[in-house]
Scaffold this active site. Structure first.
Site, PDB file in Angstrom:
ATOM      1  N   CYS A  72     152.599  67.160  99.806  1.00  0.00           N
ATOM      2  CA  CYS A  72     153.880  67.613 100.350  1.00  0.00           C
ATOM      3  C   CYS A  72     153.777  69.032 100.926  1.00  0.00           C
ATOM      4  CB  CYS A  72     154.932  67.635  99.255  1.00  0.00           C
ATOM      5  SG  CYS A  72     155.389  66.032  98.606  1.00  0.00           S
ATOM      6  N   GLU A  74     155.754  71.571 100.366  1.00  0.00           N
ATOM      7  CA  GLU A  74     156.020  72.634  99.388  1.00  0.00           C
ATOM      8  C   GLU A  74     154.762  73.008  98.621  1.00  0.00           C
ATOM      9  OE1 GLU A  74     157.624  69.824  99.945  1.00  0.00           O
ATOM     10  OE2 GLU A  74     159.689  69.857  99.209  1.00  0.00           O
TER      11      GLU A  74
END
Ligand code: THU
Length: 156
Positions: A72, A74
């Site tokens: 991801c 993040e």
């Protein structure tokens, strides 16, 4: 005994309503969607992390034909920041945004695995890391901390 949880957070109608620093962070997250490698989902996620010294580290989701091997946006951002600048492992805020296959900006909120990872850095630094989520229609949700998103988290 009955108990309950409560989260205080803010929502803004537009990025322009954010402080200058947060506006820049969200703008960096939007630009970071260009770094996504998402040939499978066609969902481009951008993340921008503001470090203690005000500098910004970007991340974007990276997919792979072996699906679980991808990562991801993040975690891409916070792992890059932690690995590249370990002396500055102190994060004020993280902004995230999605861009769909049609190129439209849309909602993004950290998945459970990212919450777990972000929480550990927040606990280590001893103060909250705010999370700015881009919502549909250009709205922005500002969450006060990772902990507020991750009650009863795993730890040992
Ligand atoms: N994705 C992120 O980058 N961040 C999240 O918090 C949720 C999902 C990515 C993973 C995958 O590349 C794509 O979005 C679709 O799930």
């Amino acid at each position: 005994m009955d108990k309950s949880l409560h989260i205080d957070y803010q929502e803004y109608d537009a990025i322009e309503q954010l402080s200058a620093a947060d506006r820049q962070l969200m703008q960096a997250a939007i630009e970071a969607t260009d770094g996504a490698y998402a040939p499978y989902s066609h969902f481009h996620v951008g993340a921008a992390l503001r470090l203690k010294d005000g500098s910004v580290v970007r991340g974007a989701n990276q997919e792979n034909a072996a699906y679980p091997s991808g990562l991801c946006a993040e975690r891409t951002a916070i792992f890059a920041a932690s690995a590249g600048r370990p002396e500055m492992r102190d994060y004020e805020a993280l902004a995230i945004v999605g861009r769909n296959a049609a190129g439209q900006l849309c909602e993004a909120s950290p998945c459970g695995a990212c919450r777990q990872v972000l929480l550990e850095y927040e606990q280590q630094q001893g103060h909250p890391m705010r999370i700015l989520c881009h919502l549909a229609g250009g709205r922005v949700r500002v969450l006060p901390s990772v902990a507020s998103l991750m009650p009863f988290a795993f730890d040992f």
